[in-house]
Scaffold this active site. Structure first.
Site, PDB file in Angstrom:
ATOM      1  N   HIS A 159       0.806  -1.224   0.000  1.00 19.06           N
ATOM      2  CA  HIS A 159       0.000   0.000   0.000  1.00 19.06           C
ATOM      3  C   HIS A 159       0.837   1.271   0.000  1.00 19.06           C
ATOM      4  CE1 HIS A 159      -3.881  -2.038   1.005  1.00 19.06           C
ATOM      5  NE2 HIS A 159      -3.054  -2.911   1.562  1.00 19.06           N
TER       6      HIS A 159
ATOM      7  N   LYS B  57      -8.660  13.565   4.558  1.00 23.04           N
ATOM      8  CA  LYS B  57      -7.762  12.415   4.567  1.00 23.04           C
ATOM      9  C   LYS B  57      -6.717  12.669   5.635  1.00 23.04           C
ATOM     10  CE  LYS B  57      -7.113  13.290   0.127  1.00 23.04           C
ATOM     11  NZ  LYS B  57      -7.346  11.982  -0.469  1.00 23.04           N
ATOM     12  N   ARG B  58      -5.870  11.660   5.967  1.00 25.23           N
ATOM     13  CA  ARG B  58      -4.788  11.902   6.917  1.00 25.23           C
ATOM     14  C   ARG B  58      -3.954  13.095   6.449  1.00 25.23           C
ATOM     15  NH1 ARG B  58      -4.015   8.013  11.094  1.00 25.23           N
ATOM     16  NH2 ARG B  58      -2.109   9.174  11.520  1.00 25.23           N
TER      17      ARG B  58
ATOM     18  N   LYS C 262       0.281  14.404   0.664  1.00 25.53           N
ATOM     19  CA  LYS C 262      -1.126  14.613   0.282  1.00 25.53           C
ATOM     20  C   LYS C 262      -1.415  16.088   0.011  1.00 25.53           C
ATOM     21  CE  LYS C 262      -2.725  10.601   2.980  1.00 25.53           C
ATOM     22  NZ  LYS C 262      -3.409   9.661   2.057  1.00 25.53           N
TER      23      LYS C 262
ATOM     24  N   THR D 283      -8.960   6.164  -1.779  1.00 27.66           N
ATOM     25  CA  THR D 283     -10.281   5.555  -1.866  1.00 27.66           C
ATOM     26  C   THR D 283     -11.369   6.601  -1.634  1.00 27.66           C
ATOM     27  OG1 THR D 283      -9.831   4.762   0.378  1.00 27.66           O
ATOM     28  CG2 THR D 283      -9.768   3.137  -1.379  1.00 27.66           C
TER      29      THR D 283
ATOM     30  N   LYS E  16     -15.281   7.557  -3.422  1.00 19.19           N
ATOM     31  CA  LYS E  16     -16.531   7.841  -2.690  1.00 19.19           C
ATOM     32  C   LYS E  16     -17.114   9.178  -3.148  1.00 19.19           C
ATOM     33  CE  LYS E  16     -14.393   5.335   1.068  1.00 19.19           C
ATOM     34  NZ  LYS E  16     -13.487   5.487   2.232  1.00 19.19           N
TER      35      LYS E  16
HETATM   36  C1  26Q Z   1       3.405   0.723  10.458  1.00 14.14           C
HETATM   37  C2  26Q Z   1       4.324   0.421  11.463  1.00 14.14           C
HETATM   38  C3  26Q Z   1       4.140   0.907  12.741  1.00 14.14           C
HETATM   39  C4  26Q Z   1       3.024   1.678  13.029  1.00 14.14           C
HETATM   40  C5  26Q Z   1       2.100   1.955  12.038  1.00 14.14           C
HETATM   41  C6  26Q Z   1       2.285   1.487  10.766  1.00 14.14           C
HETATM   42  C7  26Q Z   1       1.304   1.809   9.699  1.00 14.14           C
HETATM   43  C8  26Q Z   1      -0.049   1.854   9.970  1.00 14.14           C
HETATM   44  C9  26Q Z   1      -0.958   2.174   8.985  1.00 14.14           C
HETATM   45  C10 26Q Z   1       1.720   2.061   8.406  1.00 14.14           C
HETATM   46  C11 26Q Z   1       0.790   2.375   7.414  1.00 14.14           C
HETATM   47  C12 26Q Z   1      -0.565   2.441   7.700  1.00 14.14           C
HETATM   48  C13 26Q Z   1      -1.592   2.788   6.715  1.00 14.14           C
HETATM   49  C14 26Q Z   1      -1.375   3.009   5.434  1.00 14.14           C
HETATM   50  C15 26Q Z   1      -2.450   3.387   4.513  1.00 14.14           C
HETATM   51  O1  26Q Z   1      -3.574   3.643   4.917  1.00 14.14           O
HETATM   52  N1  26Q Z   1      -2.167   3.426   3.210  1.00 14.14           N
HETATM   53  C16 26Q Z   1      -3.194   3.780   2.236  1.00 14.14           C
HETATM   54  O2  26Q Z   1      -3.823   2.585   1.794  1.00 14.14           O
HETATM   55  C17 26Q Z   1      -4.951   2.857   0.971  1.00 14.14           C
HETATM   56  C18 26Q Z   1      -5.624   1.540   0.651  1.00 14.14           C
HETATM   57  O3  26Q Z   1      -4.867   0.825  -0.279  1.00 14.14           O
HETATM   58  C19 26Q Z   1      -4.536   3.609  -0.278  1.00 14.14           C
HETATM   59  O4  26Q Z   1      -5.695   3.962  -0.985  1.00 14.14           O
HETATM   60  C20 26Q Z   1      -3.749   4.862   0.091  1.00 14.14           C
HETATM   61  O5  26Q Z   1      -3.227   5.445  -1.090  1.00 14.14           O
HETATM   62  C21 26Q Z   1      -2.603   4.504   1.045  1.00 14.14           C
HETATM   63  O6  26Q Z   1      -1.936   5.676   1.475  1.00 14.14           O
END
Ligand code: 26Q
Length: 834
Positions: A378, A569-570, A575, A677, A681
């Site tokens: 991702h 979004k975050r 972004k 995503t 929406k």
């Molecule tokens: C990793 C290690 C330690 C702590 C936290 C994490 C961590 C947690 C969540 C790393 C990444 C995430 C989330 C990532 C994320 O949401 N990515 C998004 O995924 C979506 C679904 O595929 C995409 O549409 C987005 O482009 C992408 O940014």
């Protein structure tokens, strides 16, 4: 006989005869009689007089009644899977961003009419009741919400599937804004009993670790060399497919200490110490980690990831062994999808099970492991790729380290055989990153240890293959594919935007709900003036509803007659919420300079959380809030520009804001957003997109036709190609509007009482090279914005494009995505429940 008559009577009044039959649980009457489900729950679960209960008790009683109705289907679903023994899918994810479940579950059971009637008849406020349910915020953003959409699609498509995750007691932190700054508060979402979960302590599993833990002065300390174990207690949540036929399970694990009481500590008088051990164990699943795009120094997260993997594999292997005697049947019966590298320890854990518990040989175990596992990536951000210190494996998971090093040994042998003398390549492919601290590269482990690696949009999958993990893709080209993300039209259209849903259904029937490709049928209606008016009316109503909700909840007044322009979004530099802020400053400057300028009045909405340790993202939030405050206080622009930062972005807020938005901002630096995503929406809810050529936005524009999109900015190739010569200063020196906007910010116009506050933004944009190309894209963003505003003046033309966008959104249903995973990666088929 009596029961049958009661069902017949209920079906006459509610028109849900067939469905009620399916539930096979007698007469369905949620409310209205003395022993109806709802009253029984109030009485016996809460022991309260139904005449005097509050909305929270009412919510719990209704939710439990709904759960009663689905229970039998839930059991039947598992029975059908046991009887038919089909190949099953297990979706392993550290995150499931579920949001609220009551209205969604009722909709999927097709009970919405009946329940609404009952609630109204009793004079209860349905919307207030729904508000009682906390969002299940067990995720950070896109990745977690994708997992939740996938569960909905898999159940709707009757696939024998199960989600595995962690039962965090605290979900994603709650965001409040004070004086413009983000503050974080704990999200204790399980403070009240959760009506959806079913604890199954009898199905607990044991997880063994190579070390022990203790709490020392408030923090967790590791005691190496002293093996210990933890218990995983499953908590199951129903996942009702649309139509209520299949009810799959999301199984979340909670950590607990083994029941063996530490008699030694007890007899030594350390009763408190013995109990503290229990607290230590339980703290493992206490809280979800906020994503700050780096995994460094998060030992507890590493243990959480292993805990998810160990519990889930023990559980699914136990189920497999119950129904199958031959280990070699494993890939024929099980597909495991890894949601990012977070559960990629599954490679080593499955190998350990097959070697040490099934006593298979290495080659057999390796073959079965690879054929069973598949991995979804991702992110392309190198700093976000997980790499765990080898030392942590030594202490916690020594057997897994042995296995990983042996996998690496075989891998490097193969590399050297295929590319003799290419030491650089071997170094890049290796599972071990050498250097001061040796680390295990989890993405490499996931790719090598699985049969499939996919990205989440075409451009992302291509960059993954050709840049991020190029050497591995060269070596195993057949393992790589693309699966463009999607979102569930049930939650994101039918539930979030019922007025739009009804208009669409009236025009083309309700087939679109489970086959979104049918939206194509709307295309000719773009030329139908009556339909255009209906679409416009739905948007007007959604905007008014949102404005009313905002006013009543927070006192903020927005004018539904203005253009609602959203970016939610975050908060992250890539972004580019900052680019959006710069756009607003330029528009503000234009009005300051020329107060008589005729512009379409606009309201800019921002919402999103910044990781608590991500200082620049937090400063961007402060900037947006100060921008809002200054613009609000400036009579020169009043009624024409307004900025609103909505705190606490969550699934429920998205469900309100997205249907009310006219414009969707998808403006990441090209090449950085894997897919996105929310872009989808917004599109299905009739917003037009202002966007860069990034992630799935590219495919959305392709589907709708670029004429119906407002694309701008550098392409990913141009961004990559400009490394080495890009100079943000050039834009400052040569573009008057860019310069005026930056000068205004750095003159403390938006930070009058906090001089110098936004200095770090200047550094990012001008001094440190503007890595995310804000200034390079600002003028083309403004051009696209102007084209969009011009179109808005032509309301018929606008509605035409809105309809063409909705008509082209069919490809972005998560049903389509899941159909692709099912046939191209998992090789699973529906298992209908009779
Ligand atoms: C990793 C290690 C330690 C702590 C936290 C994490 C961590 C947690 C969540 C790393 C990444 C995430 C989330 C990532 C994320 O949401 N990515 C998004 O995924 C979506 C679904 O595929 C995409 O549409 C987005 O482009 C992408 O940014």
């Amino acid at each position: 006989m009596n029961e049958q008559r009661a069902i017949a009577r209920a079906s006459r009044t509610s028109g849900i005869r067939d469905l009620l039959r399916q539930y096979e649980c007698g007469p369905i009457q949620l409310t209205g009689t003395n022993n109806a489900l709802y009253e029984r729950h109030l009485m016996f679960d809460n022991v309260v007089d139904p005449a005097v209960v509050g909305p929270r008790e009412r919510f719990e009683a209704i939710a439990r009644s709904v759960r009663d109705i689905l229970s039998q289907r839930w059991l039947h679903t598992e029975q059908a899977y046991q009887n038919h023994n089909p190949k099953r899918v297990y979706y392993l994810s550290m995150e499931f961003l579920i949001g609220r479940s009551l209205a969604n579950t009722i909709m999927n059971l097709m009970l919405d009419q009946a329940v609404r009637q009952c609630v109204d008849r009793n004079g209860h406020d349905w919307l207030a009741l729904l508000e009682q349910e906390p969002d299940a915020g067990l995720g950070n953003g896109g990745l977690g919400r994708l997992a939740a959409c996938f569960l909905d699609s898999m159940a709707t498509m009757q696939l024998p599937a199960m989600g595995y995750g962690l039962r965090y007691e605290y979900g994603i932190f709650r965001q409040s804004i004070s004086d413009g700054w983000q503050h974080e508060e704990a999200d204790h979402w399980l403070r009240r009993p959760d009506p959806w979960e079913v604890a199954r302590p009898q199905e607990q599993v044991e997880v063994r670790l190579g070390c022990s833990f203790e709490v020392r002065s408030g923090s967790l300390a590791v005691i190496p060399g002293e093996p210990s174990s933890l218990l995983g207690i499953p908590y199951d949540r129903p996942v009702v497919g649309y139509g209520g036929r299949t009810v799959n399970t999301l199984r979340l694990w909670a950590a607990a200490a083994p029941e063996v009481f530490d008699f030694h500590a007890f007899s030594a008088g350390d009763f408190v110490g013995a109990l503290a051990e229990r607290l230590t164990a339980e703290s493992l699943t206490r809280v979800l980690y906020p994503d700050d795009s780096t995994s460094r120094g998060k030992g507890l997260r590493f243990v959480q990831e292993y805990f998810l993997v160990a519990c889930s594999l023990a559980d699914l292997v136990r189920r497999f062994r119950r129904d199958n005697s031959d280990w070699h049947a494993l890939p024929g019966k099980i597909a495991i999808q890894l949601n990012d590298t977070h559960p990629s320890l599954a490679v080593a854990e499955l190998m350990r099970i097959l070697l040490d518990e099934a006593h298979l040989g290495w080659d057999e175990a390796w073959d079965l492991t690879r054929q069973t596992l598949a991995y979804t990536n991702h992110t392309l951000l190198p700093e976000a790729l997980e790499k765990w210190p080898l030392r942590w494996f030594e202490v916690l998971l020594p057997r897994h380290l042995d296995i990983i090093l042996k996998i690496n040994h075989h891998l490097l042998e193969e590399v050297r055989a295929r590319y003799p003398g290419d030491a650089g390549r071997a170094e890049r492919i290796s599972l071990v990153e050498e250097g001061g601290v040796r680390r295990i590269r989890m993405a490499n482990l996931a790719i090598v240890g699985s049969h499939s690696t996919n990205g989440v949009a075409a451009i992302h999958s291509k960059l993954l293959r050709t840049k991020t993990v190029k050497d591995l893709a060269d070596m195993f080209p057949d393992r790589f594919s693309n699966k463009t993300n999607g979102v569930t039209p049930r939650r994101w259209i039918r539930l979030a935007n019922p007025a739009l849903a009804d208009i669409i259904t009236q025009a083309i029937g309700d087939g679109w709900i489970t086959d979104l490709a049918e939206m194509e049928k709307l295309r000719p209606l773009a030329d139908d003036a009556g339909f255009r008016e209906a679409i416009r009316r739905a948007k007007r109503d959604a905007k008014s509803q949102f404005a009313d909700w905002l006013k009543s909840g927070s006192g903020v007044a927005v004018d539904p007659a203005t253009i609602f322009d959203s970016q939610v979004k975050r908060i992250h530099e890539y972004k580019r919420q900052l680019l959006n802020g710069l756009r607003v400053v330029v528009l503000y400057n234009r009005l300051r300079e020329n107060p008589d300028l005729e512009i379409a009045p606009r309201t800019f909405f921002f919402a999103g959380k910044a990781a608590p340790a991500y200082n620049l993202a937090k400063l961007i939030i402060k900037f947006l809030n100060n921008l809002a405050g200054t613009i609000d206080g400036d009579p020169a622009v009043r009624g024409r520009l307004k900025v609103v930062f909505l705190p606490e972005y969550c699934v429920s807020l998205a469900e309100r804001l997205i249907p009310a938005s006219d414009v969707s901002n998808q403006i990441s630096t090209a090449g950085y957003e894997a897919s996105g995503t929310s872009n989808m929406k917004f599109m299905m809810n009739g917003a037009l997109t202002l966007g860069t050529r990034d992630g799935a936005t590219i495919e959305m524009a392709e589907a709708a036709g670029e004429d119906n999109f407002f694309l701008f900015g550098l392409t990913a190739e141009q961004v990559i190609g400009s490394q080495g010569w890009y100079d943000p200063r050039w834009h400052y020196d040569n573009e008057p509007e860019t310069r005026a906007a930056l000068d205004l910010i750095f003159s403390d116009h938006f930070s009058r009482y906090e001089p110098g506050l936004f200095g770090p933004l200047r550094d990012v944009l001008l001094t440190h090279g503007d890595h995310y190309r804000h200034l390079a894209d600002l003028t083309s963003y403004l051009d696209a914005d102007q084209r969009l505003i011009k179109l808005y003046a032509d309301q018929e033309g606008w509605a035409r494009k809105v309809i063409l966008n909705i008509a082209a959104s069919g490809r972005f249903s998560s049903d389509r995505t899941i159909a692709e995973y099912a046939s191209e990666i998992w090789d699973v088929r529906p298992c209908p429940v009779p």
